[in-house]
Enzyme design. Structure first.
Site, PDB file in Angstrom:
ATOM      1  CB  CYS A 168     -34.832  -1.046  -1.746  1.00  0.00           C
ATOM      2  SG  CYS A 168     -33.323  -1.561  -0.873  1.00  0.00           S
ATOM      3  CG  HIS A 186     -36.276  -5.636  -2.860  1.00  0.00           C
ATOM      4  ND1 HIS A 186     -36.070  -4.850  -3.973  1.00  0.00           N
ATOM      5  CD2 HIS A 186     -35.197  -5.435  -2.056  1.00  0.00           C
ATOM      6  CE1 HIS A 186     -34.921  -4.205  -3.857  1.00  0.00           C
ATOM      7  NE2 HIS A 186     -34.373  -4.542  -2.700  1.00  0.00           N
ATOM      8  CD  GLU A 194     -38.811  -5.787  -6.070  1.00  0.00           C
ATOM      9  OE1 GLU A 194     -37.636  -5.389  -6.175  1.00  0.00           O
ATOM     10  OE2 GLU A 194     -39.613  -5.325  -5.230  1.00  0.00           O
TER      11      GLU A 194
END
Length: 510
Positions: free
Chosen positions: A79, A167, A169
């Site tokens: 990001c 993202h 994660e």
């Protein structure tokens, strides 16, 4: 060069989640602010740049020095990290006309790209940005797009440098863990050796070397962290570990006896100290939450210090501090926090105790502590216990504390927690508890009018307590628990259920 990963933090709310995902791959990683001086990049085999609340176009945006990283070791920008790479190496980042937040799907993935191996073209990803990369630098190569974001992922030619505007994660990025695995294992060639068993072996060896024949004192709480810390230390130094379990009068019903009984079978050297009367006397008249915390912390230290002095030649204080408590953080202004957050299970170490600190769990996240505990053979029921606040029921009794209020709340809490277990709901909840409110309400019991206490029930689901959502418990369960509380607990005539999420509401009420 060791097999570990450096995560540079730019203040993203997801930074710790990146670290936990990396460790799920059995790869060790560490988090530092982008401008910290406390790491040596030569000790790492890969670097990840986190997201950030800042725009790379802002004058206040973080400016990391990547001169020893980019083009030298594998680098992944996430990001903000990706936008920083594009913005600072000849590309263009601008405010997006179609800001993308939440779920999106890849619409293009470059064929044969190792970074996306095993990731489908329509894979769901999670976006959270108001800027976008509108033009890549000349030596950057586009490797993935979504329907609304053309430059969703890129790599730099002739480098192992990658950037993604989504993202990986977060849970909602379906193949996020696979993408991280491709980068760390297939591109950076990191070994997946960070396992609970390897941690136990390495830590026990370090503790034996560090502590030798010294005596260590540890304050047990009955919770997961202190129990795992105690078991590791006991494995390393045996009876030179002295555990003290203090009853502050604010524990759950029968918890002091139950926890001591549980420890007996674990071979730990534990002494139980019932100081409940002392705590309750000191808390008389205190209603402010922070004041209550300070009183409990001070009295705990006094009681703990009294007991520690009964043991001759103690040199170390052991604590169950875990990684989120010691990570340096990036402040909202973009600079590193002035100090590393310090969290001590015994409420802070006063100067007069003059003991050295040993924290065997300080590099672990909560879920890793549980896995290490399982590796040590600790009972699954103990490892699966819900978190319980250090000040205990004091911050679940709003207002001043009395023995009567504690007794009422202990009974209510026991009914609620036992009910969750009986209905097979306990393991589906991250944390649950009851709160005694400082209000009375009118009720009718039989033909009599009552004016008694209100209690609130709280149950949340979470992974680390940083964010949490209320659990949609079955109405039939809530109805049965409410009836049982009102019928069995004298002084309570109304039960409510808290349906607030964090944020904006905290998990505890005080």
């Amino acid at each position: 060069m060791q097999h570990k990963v450096l995560i540079l933090d730019f203040g993203s709310q997801y930074t710790q989640l990146i670290a936990r995902r990396v460790r799920e791959l059995n790869i060790y990683c560490e988090i530092f602010p982008f401008n910290s001086k406390n790491f040596n990049v030569e000790n790492y085999k890969a670097v990840i740049l986190s997201g950030s609340p800042f725009s790379v176009r802002s004058k206040e945006a973080p400016q990391p020095d990547l001169s020893k990283i980019k083009g030298k070791i594998p680098l992944l920008g996430v990001c903000f990290g990706a936008q920083f790479l594009a913005h600072n190496y000849g590309g263009r980042v601008a405010a997006s006309n179609t800001r993308e937040y939440g779920r999106a799907n890849l619409s293009f993935v470059k064929s044969g790209e190792l970074f996306f191996e095993g990731v489908s073209e329509a894979s769901q990803v999670w976006m959270s940005h108001s800027d976008t990369i509108v033009q890549l630098p000349d030596n950057f190569e586009l490797i993935a797009s979504t329907h609304d974001v053309k430059n969703a992922a890129f790599k730099i030619k002739d480098e192992t440098t990658f950037g993604i505007q989504f993202h990986p994660e977060v849970y909602h990025s379906t193949d996020g863990l696979k993408i991280l695995e491709n980068f760390l294992v297939k591109i950076a060639n990191l070994e997946q050796t960070w396992t609970p068993d390897s941690f136990v072996d390495a830590t026990v060896k370090k503790l034996k070397s560090k502590l030798g024949n010294d005596k260590v004192v540890l304050g047990l709480s009955g919770g997961v962290d202190s129990t795992v810390a105690a078991t590791l230390l006991s494995k390393a130094i045996g009876d030179n570990l002295y555990c003290i379990f203090v009853n502050n009068g604010l524990l759950r019903k029968n918890e002091f006896k139950n926890v001591l009984d549980q420890y007996k079978g674990m071979g730990l050297n534990v002494k139980g100290v019932d100081a409940s009367a002392r705590f309750l006397k000191e808390l008389e008249g205190a209603a402010d939450p922070e004041q209550k915390r300070k009183i409990i912390g001070r009295v705990f230290i006094e009681v703990f210090d009294d007991e520690a002095h009964l043991i001759s030649d103690v040199k170390w204080l052991a604590q169950g501090t875990i990684y989120p408590d010691v990570i340096e953080s990036v402040s909202a202004t973009g600079g590193p926090s002035a100090t590393i957050k310090s969290h001590h299970n015994v409420g802070g170490l006063p100067d007069f105790m003059k003991l050295k600190i040993v924290e065997p769990l300080k590099m672990l996240f909560k879920d890793e502590v549980r896995r290490v505990g399982a590796s040590l053979g600790i009972d699954a029921e103990l490892l699966g216990r819900h978190p319980f606040p250090g000040p205990g029921l004091a911050i679940r009794i709003l207002g001043d504390i009395t023995a009567e209020k504690v007794s009422i709340l202990q009974e209510v809490d026991a009914i609620f927690i036992n009910g969750l277990k009986e209905w097979d709901l306990y393991k589906k909840v991250w944390q649950a508890g009851a709160i005694l409110l400082p209000v009375n309400s009118v009720g009718v019991m039989g033909d009599e009018r009552t004016y008694e206490k209100v209690v609130a029930l709280r149950a949340v689901e979470s992974t680390d307590g940083m964010t949490a959502d209320w659990v949609n418990l079955p109405y039939a369960f809530l109805q049965k628990i409410s009836n049982k509380i009102i019928n069995d607990v004298k002084g309570v005539n109304r039960v409510v259920y808290d349906i607030s999420s964090k944020p904006p509401a905290t998990i505890e009420w005080e």
